[in-house]
Design an enzyme around this catalytic site. Structure first.
Site, PDB file in Angstrom:
ATOM      1  NE  ARG A 159     -21.302  -3.014   4.957  1.00 36.14           N
ATOM      2  CZ  ARG A 159     -20.396  -3.511   4.312  1.00 36.14           C
ATOM      3  NH1 ARG A 159     -19.167  -3.317   4.968  1.00 36.14           N
ATOM      4  NH2 ARG A 159     -20.311  -4.655   3.489  1.00 36.14           N
ATOM      5  CE  LYS A 167      -4.505   1.532   1.933  1.00 33.88           C
ATOM      6  NZ  LYS A 167      -5.406   1.608   3.291  1.00 33.88           N
ATOM      7  CD  GLU A 191     -19.151  -2.184   9.136  1.00 31.89           C
ATOM      8  OE1 GLU A 191     -18.223  -1.509   8.758  1.00 31.89           O
ATOM      9  OE2 GLU A 191     -19.548  -3.585   8.508  1.00 31.89           O
TER      10      GLU A 191
END
Length: 627
Positions: free
Chosen positions: A393, A282, A365
């Site tokens: 969610r 990344k 979540e």
């Protein structure tokens, strides 16, 4: 020196590039992204990490005939550059400009709108099955990050895809990061695959041997594949993907453009579910982003030469983090749960000071909320800060596992209301509507950092049952000191006699601006602040309406099911005769742009509301004159 990006006019142009030119193109893409995002802000580190992956996909496949789906979608900048949108990057994530996420209405090359994690395989499988039912032959490719593997939906879709053997190609972009560093058993599983040196040594030796053996046809190939599979099983544990029915390829260097192309060509020839495990870095190619990928995940403007971030103002997120640390010092029952976002939600310091009371569950979540419910049922005080868009969610878990049992779970809702540049999938304009319909739920909205402190202290130490505190991105604060917070108490922030503006949270600042503008037209506005958004103080609403006979509600939520509708219901049920108008957002996707741009577009800005009040006030005056 020519920039290779300038030669990209259409998707097919990549197929003309040789190996050297492709590598030059990757370097030019990185340079362009760093320079462009430094001016607009955006998701930089994740896009720098998928340059070779995206270029390889565009080289091998024929988009838009073949369909490419991104998980989350914030890593789609390279894809946008390769599909004719380079000249629009100066307006990236700005009002009227291109989105920072895939958007079907923006380009035929964007196959599916995404903004939340762990959805790509479900969408890809749906498209693959539709393709098969229609008798079509195109390829379906999904790029997902290792962070997506911490979400439950991904396993449901992987299980389904592997079971039915529907042909599709998944590319696992494994950088050991989501926004913050990944956690959990799946992360460990991938790490074990990555570090198996014995496998790589054996694979290299066997590959060298096989290159010296003349291949005389399919039987020999099958024998060779069997040998390779047998060796792999001996030196490397079977992967989860093998067990689920996928053809697993990898792990491989996700920055080796030639190897990626070869691998994708092979995957295209397979008529079964394939997963390619590509290890990437990344922030690849830009030292500041590689060193601190979390800071450059979603970044504001910065100096591209040094990577120095421009200073920002204080935020509700950081103030929440400071306050929860203070509360946890004096109450050993306070625990914090994060869904892969300790930095973004302000829990970094808590995670350092209270390691045994800090739980990072990954991008999960639903699990996080029910985990909190279980902890609350056992006597702890769980605090689970979530962005409003991600709280959506876990709707069922909040209702079923927390509210129906009236459990003491504290939900700090970050990025409530407009979030601006991230657009439709991230706007937090629905939480008042879906939380206020739940039994036992209390919803608060601070208009200042001090009020947030008071609310959080009340929520942790005194409240019983589920409670949410919604606050905006950044640090927009009320010009009025709210005083000591009391649950369900109304505040008269400004006295007036012509119109009553009832509001809360960040909209208090807008109400103050409206009242000031109205002064120039000899209209006296009273501002009633309701920090307790749900349940609403009925007597305060009735008193405001009876005083002026003209009520305006102002909210950073959709009007349907929102603050204004609940107040209208109170007025109707109590037979209060007054003029009424609710200002909020419509039931349509709220586009990206600055908060000020969007307030104006959707008619909740100070100018629009002021003009409406003046118009109504003038019509009332004319009626009086006529009489």
């Amino acid at each position: 020196m020519n920039n290779m990006l300038d030669y990209i006019q259409a998707n097919g142009d990549l197929k003309k590039f040789d190996s050297r030119e492709l590598k030059e193109l990757c370097n030019d893409i990185r340079s362009f992204l760093i320079e462009s995002v430094s001016k607009t802000g955006g998701h930089l580190a994740s896009n720098l990490g998928v340059v070779e992956l995206t270029v390889a996909v565009h080289r091998v496949f024929d988009l838009p005939g073949d369909k490419l789906i991104f998980d989350v979608g914030h890593q789609s900048y390279v894809h946008k550059l390769l599909t004719g949108r380079k000249d629009r990057f100066d307006k990236l994530r700005q009002f009227g400009g291109i989105s920072g996420f895939p958007k079907r209405s923006e380009s035929e090359f964007d196959a599916f709108d995404t903004g939340h994690s762990s959805t790509s395989v479900s969408a890809a499988l749906g498209m693959a099955r539709a393709r098969d039912l229609n008798g079509e032959k195109h390829n379906i490719i999904a790029i997902l990050g290792d962070g997506a593997l911490t979400g439950g939906e991904i396993y449901e879709s992987l299980n389904d895809a592997g079971r039915t053997k529907t042909p599709l190609i998944l590319i696992l972009n494994d950088n050991n990061m989501s926004i913050s560093r990944n956690v959990g058993a799946m992360s460990k599983h991938l790490r074990n695959i990555r570090i198996s040196r014995y496998y790589f040594k054996s694979k290299k030796k066997i590959s060298g041997f096989l290159r010296r053996v003349p291949l005389a046809g399919t039987p020999v190939r099958r024998i060779i594949e069997s040998i390779k599979a047998s060796i792999r099983k001996r030196v490397l544990p079977t992967t989860l993907f093998d067990e689920l029915g996928f053809k697993y390829i990898g792990p491989m260097n996700g920055h080796d453009i030639n190897a990626l192309i070869d691998c994708l060509e092979y995957a295209k020839s397979e008529k079964k579910p394939v997963i390619i495990h590509a290890c990437t870095i990344k922030g690849m190619g830009y030292a500041p982003a590689q060193k601190n990928p979390s800071a450059f995940h979603g970044v504001g403007k910065f100096d591209p030469l040094t990577g120095e971030l421009l200073p920002g103002q204080g935020s509700y997120s950081s103030r929440f983090g400071e306050t929860i640390v203070r509360l946890a010092k004096y109450n050993p029952k306070v625990c914090a749960i994060t869904c892969a976002m300790p930095d973004g939600t302000g829990l970094t310091e808590f995670s350092k000071q209270f390691r045994d009371r800090f739980f990072d569950v990954g991008i999960a979540e639903q699990h996080g909320v029910t985990l909190a419910a279980g902890m609350a049922a056992a006597g702890m005080i769980p605090v689970i800060p979530l962005y409003s868009t991600f709280l959506q969610r876990s709707f069922d878990q909040v209702l079923h596992d927390v509210c129906l049992q009236n459990l003491h779970v504290v939900f700090p809702i970050d990025r409530a209301g407009l979030v601006g540049a991230d657009g439709e999938t991230h706007q937090g304009v629905y939480d008042i509507s879906f939380l206020s319909c739940m039994p036992n739920m209390t919803v608060l909205a601070p208009s200042s950092f001090e009020q947030l402190d008071e609310m959080l202290t009340y929520a942790v130490e005194r409240h019983r049952g589920p409670i949410a505190i919604r606050y905006p991105r950044g640090g927009t604060q009320s010009p009025y000191p709210s005083g000591q917070f009391e649950i369900n108490k109304a505040y008269i922030n400004r006295k007036g006699c012509d119109v009553s503006i009832i509001t809360s949270g960040r909209m208090i600042a807008s109400a103050a601006e409206i009242a000031k503008k109205l002064e120039d037209h000899n209209i006296s506005a009273e501002i009633t602040e309701l920090p307790t958004v749900h349940p609403i103080n009925v007597s305060a609403v009735i008193a405001a309406a009876m005083k002026t006979g003209f009520v305006i509600t102002l909210e950073d939520n959709v009007k349907s099911g929102g603050f204004g509708e609940h107040i209208a219901e109170i007025l109707i049920e109590n037979s209060v005769d007054c003029r009424f108008k609710a200002f909020g957002f419509p039931n349509e996707p709220i586009v990206h742009g600055t908060v000020a741009d969007l307030d104006k577009k959707y008619g909740v800005d100070a100018d629009t509301v002021t003009k409406y009040i003046i118009k109504v006030n003038n019509s009332l005056a004319n009626c009086s004159i006529a009489k």
